[in-house]
Scaffold this motif. Sequence first.
Motif, PDB file in Angstrom:
ATOM      1  N   GLY A 191       3.080 -23.422 -10.204  1.00 59.11           N
ATOM      2  CA  GLY A 191       4.010 -24.083 -11.101  1.00 59.11           C
ATOM      3  C   GLY A 191       4.879 -25.099 -10.382  1.00 59.11           C
ATOM      4  O   GLY A 191       5.128 -26.191 -10.903  1.00 59.11           O
ATOM      5  N   SER A 192       5.312 -24.783  -9.171  1.00 60.01           N
ATOM      6  CA  SER A 192       6.173 -25.709  -8.432  1.00 60.01           C
ATOM      7  C   SER A 192       5.415 -26.971  -8.042  1.00 60.01           C
ATOM      8  O   SER A 192       5.965 -28.069  -8.052  1.00 60.01           O
ATOM      9  CB  SER A 192       6.730 -25.038  -7.169  1.00 60.01           C
ATOM     10  OG  SER A 192       7.428 -23.875  -7.530  1.00 60.01           O
ATOM     11  N   PHE A 232      15.493 -24.628 -14.890  1.00 58.19           N
ATOM     12  CA  PHE A 232      16.919 -24.906 -14.701  1.00 58.19           C
ATOM     13  C   PHE A 232      17.748 -24.508 -15.908  1.00 58.19           C
ATOM     14  O   PHE A 232      18.947 -24.719 -15.938  1.00 58.19           O
ATOM     15  CB  PHE A 232      17.145 -26.394 -14.416  1.00 58.19           C
ATOM     16  CG  PHE A 232      16.596 -26.832 -13.092  1.00 58.19           C
ATOM     17  CD1 PHE A 232      16.957 -26.168 -11.925  1.00 58.19           C
ATOM     18  CD2 PHE A 232      15.716 -27.892 -13.012  1.00 58.19           C
ATOM     19  CE1 PHE A 232      16.446 -26.560 -10.704  1.00 58.19           C
ATOM     20  CE2 PHE A 232      15.208 -28.287 -11.780  1.00 58.19           C
ATOM     21  CZ  PHE A 232      15.563 -27.623 -10.627  1.00 58.19           C
ATOM     22  N   SER A 233      17.097 -23.976 -16.938  1.00 55.67           N
ATOM     23  CA  SER A 233      17.877 -23.605 -18.124  1.00 55.67           C
ATOM     24  C   SER A 233      18.267 -22.144 -18.035  1.00 55.67           C
ATOM     25  O   SER A 233      17.505 -21.310 -17.563  1.00 55.67           O
ATOM     26  CB  SER A 233      17.072 -23.858 -19.394  1.00 55.67           C
ATOM     27  OG  SER A 233      16.289 -22.726 -19.701  1.00 55.67           O
ATOM     28  N   GLY A 234      19.455 -21.844 -18.494  1.00 56.76           N
ATOM     29  CA  GLY A 234      19.909 -20.469 -18.402  1.00 56.76           C
ATOM     30  C   GLY A 234      19.463 -19.644 -19.591  1.00 56.76           C
ATOM     31  O   GLY A 234      19.506 -18.431 -19.573  1.00 56.76           O
ATOM     32  N   VAL A 257      12.539 -22.414  -5.479  1.00 57.49           N
ATOM     33  CA  VAL A 257      13.771 -21.622  -5.380  1.00 57.49           C
ATOM     34  C   VAL A 257      14.339 -21.346  -6.776  1.00 57.49           C
ATOM     35  O   VAL A 257      14.626 -20.200  -7.142  1.00 57.49           O
ATOM     36  CB  VAL A 257      14.812 -22.354  -4.501  1.00 57.49           C
ATOM     37  CG1 VAL A 257      16.151 -21.618  -4.537  1.00 57.49           C
ATOM     38  CG2 VAL A 257      14.303 -22.474  -3.072  1.00 57.49           C
ATOM     39  N   ALA A 258      14.450 -22.419  -7.593  1.00 61.24           N
ATOM     40  CA  ALA A 258      14.999 -22.260  -8.938  1.00 61.24           C
ATOM     41  C   ALA A 258      14.090 -21.397  -9.809  1.00 61.24           C
ATOM     42  O   ALA A 258      14.549 -20.599 -10.630  1.00 61.24           O
ATOM     43  CB  ALA A 258      15.185 -23.637  -9.584  1.00 61.24           C
ATOM     44  N   PHE A 259      12.783 -21.571  -9.610  1.00 62.89           N
ATOM     45  CA  PHE A 259      11.791 -20.822 -10.376  1.00 62.89           C
ATOM     46  C   PHE A 259      11.970 -19.317 -10.130  1.00 62.89           C
ATOM     47  O   PHE A 259      12.073 -18.511 -11.057  1.00 62.89           O
ATOM     48  CB  PHE A 259      10.393 -21.265  -9.925  1.00 62.89           C
ATOM     49  CG  PHE A 259       9.326 -21.151 -10.971  1.00 62.89           C
ATOM     50  CD1 PHE A 259       9.339 -20.149 -11.930  1.00 62.89           C
ATOM     51  CD2 PHE A 259       8.272 -22.058 -10.993  1.00 62.89           C
ATOM     52  CE1 PHE A 259       8.338 -20.044 -12.884  1.00 62.89           C
ATOM     53  CE2 PHE A 259       7.278 -21.973 -11.947  1.00 62.89           C
ATOM     54  CZ  PHE A 259       7.310 -20.964 -12.888  1.00 62.89           C
ATOM     55  N   ARG A 260      12.068 -18.950  -8.843  1.00 64.04           N
ATOM     56  CA  ARG A 260      12.228 -17.533  -8.488  1.00 64.04           C
ATOM     57  C   ARG A 260      13.514 -16.948  -9.084  1.00 64.04           C
ATOM     58  O   ARG A 260      13.517 -15.853  -9.630  1.00 64.04           O
ATOM     59  CB  ARG A 260      12.258 -17.366  -6.969  1.00 64.04           C
ATOM     60  CG  ARG A 260      10.889 -17.381  -6.392  1.00 64.04           C
ATOM     61  CD  ARG A 260      10.793 -16.664  -5.071  1.00 64.04           C
ATOM     62  NE  ARG A 260       9.450 -16.832  -4.573  1.00 64.04           N
ATOM     63  CZ  ARG A 260       8.413 -16.122  -5.001  1.00 64.04           C
ATOM     64  NH1 ARG A 260       8.603 -15.158  -5.893  1.00 64.04           N
ATOM     65  NH2 ARG A 260       7.201 -16.355  -4.552  1.00 64.04           N
ATOM     66  N   GLY A 279       8.755 -21.999 -16.697  1.00 63.93           N
ATOM     67  CA  GLY A 279       7.656 -22.625 -15.982  1.00 63.93           C
ATOM     68  C   GLY A 279       7.239 -23.906 -16.660  1.00 63.93           C
ATOM     69  O   GLY A 279       7.699 -24.211 -17.753  1.00 63.93           O
ATOM     70  N   PRO A 280       6.370 -24.668 -15.993  1.00 65.47           N
ATOM     71  CA  PRO A 280       5.948 -25.963 -16.534  1.00 65.47           C
ATOM     72  C   PRO A 280       5.329 -25.878 -17.923  1.00 65.47           C
ATOM     73  O   PRO A 280       5.299 -26.878 -18.632  1.00 65.47           O
ATOM     74  CB  PRO A 280       4.910 -26.458 -15.523  1.00 65.47           C
ATOM     75  CG  PRO A 280       4.984 -25.587 -14.354  1.00 65.47           C
ATOM     76  CD  PRO A 280       5.816 -24.399 -14.662  1.00 65.47           C
TER      77      PRO A 280
END
Lengths: 387, 199
Positions: A191-192, A232-234, A257-260, A279-280
Motif C-alpha cells: 500500500g505504501s 491520515f484520516s482519524g 509509518v502513518a499506515f501502521r 489504505g489506498p
Amino acid sequence: MIVTHLSLTDFRNYTTAEVPLVAGANLFVGSNGQGKTNLVESLAYLSTLGSHRVSVDHAMIRQGAEAAIIRARLENGERQILAEVQINRSSANRAQINRSVIKTRDLPRYFSSVLFAPEDLTLIRGEPSGRRRFLDELLVLRSPRLSGVIADYDRVVRQRNTLLKSARASGVKGNQLGTLDIWDDRLVDLGSQLIEARSALITELQPEVTAAYTAVAGEDHHATLASQLSIFSGSESDDAGGAALRRDIITAREAAVAFRESLVRLRRSELDRAITLVGPHRDDLVLELNGLPARGYASHGESWSFALALKLASANILRRESNMGDPVLMLDDVFAELDESRRLRLAAAVADFEQVLITAAVLDDVPAALTGNTVHIAHGTIVGSTP
Amino acid sequence: MYDGIVQELIDELGRLPGIGPKSAQRIAFHILQTETFDVTHLAEVLMTVKEKVRFCDVCGNVTEQELCNICRDPRRSAATICVVEEAKDVVAIERTREFKGLYQVLGGAISPIDGIGPDDLRIRQLMQRLADGTVTEVIIATDPNLEGEATATYLSRMLMHLDLRVTRLASGLPVGGDLEYADEVTLGRAFEGRRLVEN
C-alpha cells in the motif's frame, strides 16, 4: 504513432469492416446505434485490453459468432507494425504482432491510445473508485511493474477482509489473531508503494492539468489535484473524507509509518466491521476549481472541461515519455457535450497529436478543422468517406 | 451434452487441475477407445494410490511407508530443514541435487480466502522437529507469491527467537534465459534485490 488501417471481423455489430485511416483527424459520422463507438472501442482494446463500456470481453463478439478479430496496421515513423488480437468466446484470447504470436498481455506495449468518452464525466462526479482507476491505469502504463503491486495489494485486502470476517464469526479477539500481523505487513508494504506512486503522479499531472484546463475552458479556474488519504484520516467513515489534503509527494517510508499507526488505532473497528478501513483502496483524488471541490460545485461545462483536462494531461505525459510517438487520441461522442467555444478550443488542443479519431452523431457538432477525413457509418458498414 | 455416463466421465475429468472441457472430452474419448485391460489397470492404480500413499510422519512428504525415502536416508544431513508448500516442490528441489538436508512439507500456504490458517499447515510439526537443537538452519522455500510470502513471514517470526539460521530463497532472473524475456515484475524484483559485486 498512427493507425493506418483498421480491420474488424465479427466485432460488435460489424461482420467485417475495413477502415483506412490517415494521420491527423479522422471523423466517424453516423446516427445513434450504427457502430461509431465500436470502432474506437476496438482500437482502445488493443492498447488497454479492456473496454470502457463493458467489463467482459465476450460482449464485444458479434452475436452468433465464436470469435472477434481486431487487426490494426500501425505506423511509427518508418516502422510498420501489424497488431492483431482475437477475442474468443470459449478460450483464451490470442494476440499477434507482425504475424508472430505474442502474449496477449504484452500487446499494449506496441500501441498506446487515450480515449475520451462521455463516461469520463464520472471522473468528476462519480465515486472515488473511478478516480483511483484513472490514476492506477496511468501508473501501470508508465511503470508496468506496478501492475503486480496493485494486483497483490487488492489480493491482500481480500485475504485480510476474509480473515477479519472469520475472526468476527468465531469471536476471536484481536490480540489472538496471530496472522493478522502478517497481512498487515504486506498491506503496509504494498500500500505504501502505491501511495507514493500515486502522489508522485498527482504532482506530475498538476501543471499539465492546469495548462489543459485553461486550454479547453479558455480561462484559468485554478484546477487543482490533491490526494485524500485514508491513512491520515482519524475517522472510521466509509471514505477518506475529513483527511487533510496533500499535494506533495508522500514517500513510501512516511506512508508506512502513518499506515501502521492508523491500523493500530482502527483495529477494534476493523474487527467489528470485518473490513480493511484504511489504505489506498479507500483513498480519493480530490479535484478542485477555485478552491471548491469540483464534485458538487462545478457546472456541467466546468465538469466536462476538467474531465477533458485530466485525459489531455495524461495524454501529454504519455507523449512526453513515449519512445513510440504520440498516443492516438480518440474522442468518442465528446463534442456533442460541449459549447461552441469549448469545441473549438478542444480541437486546437488536440490538433498537434499525430492522430486523432473522433466519433459524432451530428457532423456539425465537430469543428471544421477536424473533419478532413470523414467516414460515414450506417448499420455496421462503412458507407463511404469524404477525404 | 453426451448421454449419461459419458458426460459424467467428461465432467469428472474436467474437475482435475489443468484439464478444461475440451481436454476432458479428448481424454474421455481416448478412454472409450482404449482396450479394457488398460482402463482396468488405470482404475486399479487410482485406487491403490488412494489406499497406499500417505504422508510421511516426520516431514509430510508423500510416501508408501511411515517415513518418506528422504527422511529414511541416513546420508541426508539432519542439520538443515527446507520448508516447502507441497510435495511436488520437494521433487523440484531434489532435481537440483544441491540440497542434502531434510524437508518439511507444509501442505499449502496461509490463505484466509481458501480457509487455510497456520493451524491447517504442518507448522507445529516443524516446531517440534526444531526443539532438540539438531537443526541449525531452516531454509524457507515457499512460493514467491503473495500467500507464499505471507507464510514465509509468519514462519520467520516463529523462528526468530530460536538459535537458528533462517534463510529465504532468492528471487529474480531465471538462469540461462535472456534478460529481454523476463517479465516486468520479475525484472523489477531482481532490480530491488541487486547485490554489490564482490572483488
